[in-house]
Enzyme design. Structure first.
Site, PDB file in Angstrom:
ATOM      1  N   HIS A   1       0.849  -1.197   0.000  1.00  0.00           N
ATOM      2  CA  HIS A   1       0.000   0.000   0.000  1.00  0.00           C
ATOM      3  C   HIS A   1       0.878   1.238   0.000  1.00  0.00           C
ATOM      4  O   HIS A   1       1.736   1.397   0.873  1.00  0.00           O
ATOM      5  CB  HIS A   1      -0.906   0.041   1.234  1.00  0.00           C
ATOM      6  CG  HIS A   1      -2.034  -0.952   1.190  1.00  0.00           C
ATOM      7  ND1 HIS A   1      -2.473  -1.529   0.035  1.00  0.00           N
ATOM      8  CD2 HIS A   1      -2.819  -1.449   2.185  1.00  0.00           C
ATOM      9  CE1 HIS A   1      -3.487  -2.346   0.302  1.00  0.00           C
ATOM     10  NE2 HIS A   1      -3.703  -2.321   1.602  1.00  0.00           N
TER      11      HIS A   1
ATOM     12  N   TYR B   1     -10.158   5.000   5.774  1.00  0.00           N
ATOM     13  CA  TYR B   1     -10.681   5.362   7.088  1.00  0.00           C
ATOM     14  C   TYR B   1     -11.850   6.315   6.909  1.00  0.00           C
ATOM     15  O   TYR B   1     -11.709   7.335   6.215  1.00  0.00           O
ATOM     16  CB  TYR B   1      -9.608   6.066   7.925  1.00  0.00           C
ATOM     17  CG  TYR B   1      -8.508   5.176   8.427  1.00  0.00           C
ATOM     18  CD1 TYR B   1      -8.545   4.657   9.719  1.00  0.00           C
ATOM     19  CD2 TYR B   1      -7.420   4.851   7.622  1.00  0.00           C
ATOM     20  CE1 TYR B   1      -7.524   3.840  10.193  1.00  0.00           C
ATOM     21  CE2 TYR B   1      -6.399   4.028   8.082  1.00  0.00           C
ATOM     22  CZ  TYR B   1      -6.461   3.531   9.375  1.00  0.00           C
ATOM     23  OH  TYR B   1      -5.459   2.717   9.833  1.00  0.00           O
TER      24      TYR B   1
ATOM     25  N   PRO C   1      -6.931  -0.748  17.442  1.00  0.00           N
ATOM     26  CA  PRO C   1      -6.455  -1.179  16.125  1.00  0.00           C
ATOM     27  C   PRO C   1      -6.459  -0.083  15.067  1.00  0.00           C
ATOM     28  O   PRO C   1      -6.000  -0.312  13.953  1.00  0.00           O
ATOM     29  CB  PRO C   1      -7.431  -2.299  15.751  1.00  0.00           C
ATOM     30  CG  PRO C   1      -8.666  -2.005  16.534  1.00  0.00           C
ATOM     31  CD  PRO C   1      -8.203  -1.394  17.809  1.00  0.00           C
TER      32      PRO C   1
ATOM     33  N   LYS D   1      -1.037  -0.860  14.740  1.00  0.00           N
ATOM     34  CA  LYS D   1       0.266  -0.916  15.404  1.00  0.00           C
ATOM     35  C   LYS D   1       0.498  -2.141  16.266  1.00  0.00           C
ATOM     36  O   LYS D   1       1.641  -2.418  16.649  1.00  0.00           O
ATOM     37  CB  LYS D   1       0.456   0.338  16.284  1.00  0.00           C
ATOM     38  CG  LYS D   1       0.543   1.637  15.503  1.00  0.00           C
ATOM     39  CD  LYS D   1       1.696   1.621  14.552  1.00  0.00           C
ATOM     40  CE  LYS D   1       1.702   2.791  13.601  1.00  0.00           C
ATOM     41  NZ  LYS D   1       2.504   2.546  12.405  1.00  0.00           N
TER      42      LYS D   1
ATOM     43  N   TYR E   1       2.293   6.342  10.376  1.00  0.00           N
ATOM     44  CA  TYR E   1       1.560   5.202   9.826  1.00  0.00           C
ATOM     45  C   TYR E   1       2.516   4.127   9.307  1.00  0.00           C
ATOM     46  O   TYR E   1       2.302   2.927   9.538  1.00  0.00           O
ATOM     47  CB  TYR E   1       0.619   5.646   8.711  1.00  0.00           C
ATOM     48  CG  TYR E   1      -0.421   4.610   8.398  1.00  0.00           C
ATOM     49  CD1 TYR E   1      -1.557   4.488   9.211  1.00  0.00           C
ATOM     50  CD2 TYR E   1      -0.269   3.723   7.358  1.00  0.00           C
ATOM     51  CE1 TYR E   1      -2.488   3.509   8.963  1.00  0.00           C
ATOM     52  CE2 TYR E   1      -1.198   2.739   7.093  1.00  0.00           C
ATOM     53  CZ  TYR E   1      -2.322   2.621   7.913  1.00  0.00           C
ATOM     54  OH  TYR E   1      -3.238   1.653   7.674  1.00  0.00           O
TER      55      TYR E   1
END
Length: 393
Positions: free
Chosen positions: A74, A204, A296, A300, A388
């Site tokens: 990604h 998200y 979540p 991580k 991230y």
């Protein structure tokens, strides 16, 4: 029955298996004890987004071939709010770093297969595991298997046995400090054999109906979540209700692209932030969920466990190869510094994306204002991106 090893590892999840693999490669004898069966461990549905640090560590452990071949890289994430979708180019903003979608079940299978192929000692369905003497020079682990009592004498004990495991629970109360935040909602998760709605990004969603997340395990298997009340029951959520709710929290274009199908697995998970410190007690060391839990939202949990293991394996290797206690003595401090930063990021992203009981009109608009700033400020987007993909070790 008594046996002897150098490092006794409690827990055969990813952190315990990875630690065992790294120690074996360094010539350090170890045994893994797991209270559940191997099938049960493989049946646990967990995270599937790996930082580059974690992928590199799997390669170092000699089990990185399949993740390189089958993992889906990604380069970006997408934020949905106020009915619109906004990409964050994490690859470009971090100088080329990426995350890789690869299910934790598959990672665990890779590690299990490697351990079995090398003939290394793993005891599944070890009952009544207990740890003793870790405040002295000769720690011992006791367990029962098939009605026979066993004792493992060792140099060190690695507690990789999760949040409810025996290792942290065995530490004297006065020697440990626990920090915890429990969030007032859960995640309803669905796993389905359908193509991901966004094959090269994680989505998200923030809406006045609550949080949503679109992720993937492969190009043919997807993992989706919606925020729900903690008191909800899985039985109250039919597949159709879930798909309808997910679509309602996405922008119209993305909602139209959602491919639905029967759920393979459906569950509701509570969210918490938790840290126990220190992570070393004499010759007992905690790693992974035994020492910390993150919501979540930031992906991580597994990655933090992997970096704990990297620090801990390095400390043991240094001890045996160089007769040095430096890595052992600084393990807890080094690990916790990175853990608290990941806890901060996960807490921040959770607060930004979810609807809280007091997030009514004003609170919702504050979230949308921060999101608007986030996607339109290179500095803010970079801060999100570098957290991230994973902060440096």
């Amino acid at each position: 029955m008594k046996t002897r090893t150098q490092v006794a590892i409690i827990g055969a999840g990813p952190s315990g298996l990875l630690l065992g693999q790294l120690l074996h490669k360094a010539g350090i004898d170890n045994i893994i004890l797991e209270r559940q069966s191997g099938e049960y461990v493989l049946g646990r549905i967990r995270a599937g987004i790996l930082e580059q640090v974690t992928v590199d560590l799997l390669k170092e452990a000699g089990v990185g071939e399949r993740v390189q071949r089958e993992g889906v890289v990604h380069h970006s994430i997408e934020l949905v709010f106020a009915g619109s979708r906004h990409p964050i180019d994490v690859h470009g903003l971090t100088g080329g770093k990426v995350v890789t979608a690869y299910g934790q079940t598959e990672l665990t299978r890779d590690l299990m297969d490697a351990r079995q192929a090398q003939g290394l000692a793993t005891v599944y369905e070890a009952a009544d595991v207990s740890v003793h003497g870790f405040d002295g020079a000769q720690p011992v682990v006791r367990y029962r298997k098939d009605g026979v009592e066993h004792e493992v004498q060792c140099d060190f004990i690695a507690g990789c046995d999760g949040f409810h495991g025996v290792c942290r629970a065995s530490v004297p109360k006065g020697a440990i400090t626990e920090y915890e935040k429990v969030y007032p909602f859960g995640w309803l998760g669905v796993l389905a054999d359908v193509p991901p709605v966004s094959p090269h990004a994680i989505v998200y969603g923030n809406s006045d109906r609550g949080f949503s997340l679109c992720s993937m395990r492969s190009m043919t298997r997807s993992r989706y979540y919606v925020q729900c009340p903690l008191e909800d029951k899985v039985e109250e959520w039919s597949d159709q209700r879930f798909w309808d709710e997910l679509r309602s929290r996405l922008d119209p274009e993305l909602a139209a692209r959602v491919v639905t199908g029967p759920s393979i697995e459906k569950s509701i998970a509570p969210l918490r932030s938790f840290v126990a410190e220190p992570m070393r007690f004499g010759r007992l060391f905690l790693a992974g969920d035994a020492a910390h839990i993150v919501p979540p939202t930031g992906a991580k949990g597994l990655n933090l466990a992997a970096t704990d293991v990297k620090y801990l394996a390095g400390a043991f290797i240094e001890h045996y190869a160089e007769n040095s206690a430096a890595g052992i003595d600084t393990y807890s401090q080094r690990a916790l510094r990175r853990i608290w930063k990941a806890e901060r990021f996960s807490w921040w992203l959770t607060n930004l994306m979810h609807r809280f009981p007091d997030t009514q009109g004003f609170g919702q608009r504050m979230q949308e204002a921060e999101l608007d700033y986030l996607v339109n400020s290179k500095a803010a987007s970079t801060a999100l991106a570098e957290n991230y993909v994973g902060l440096p070790l």
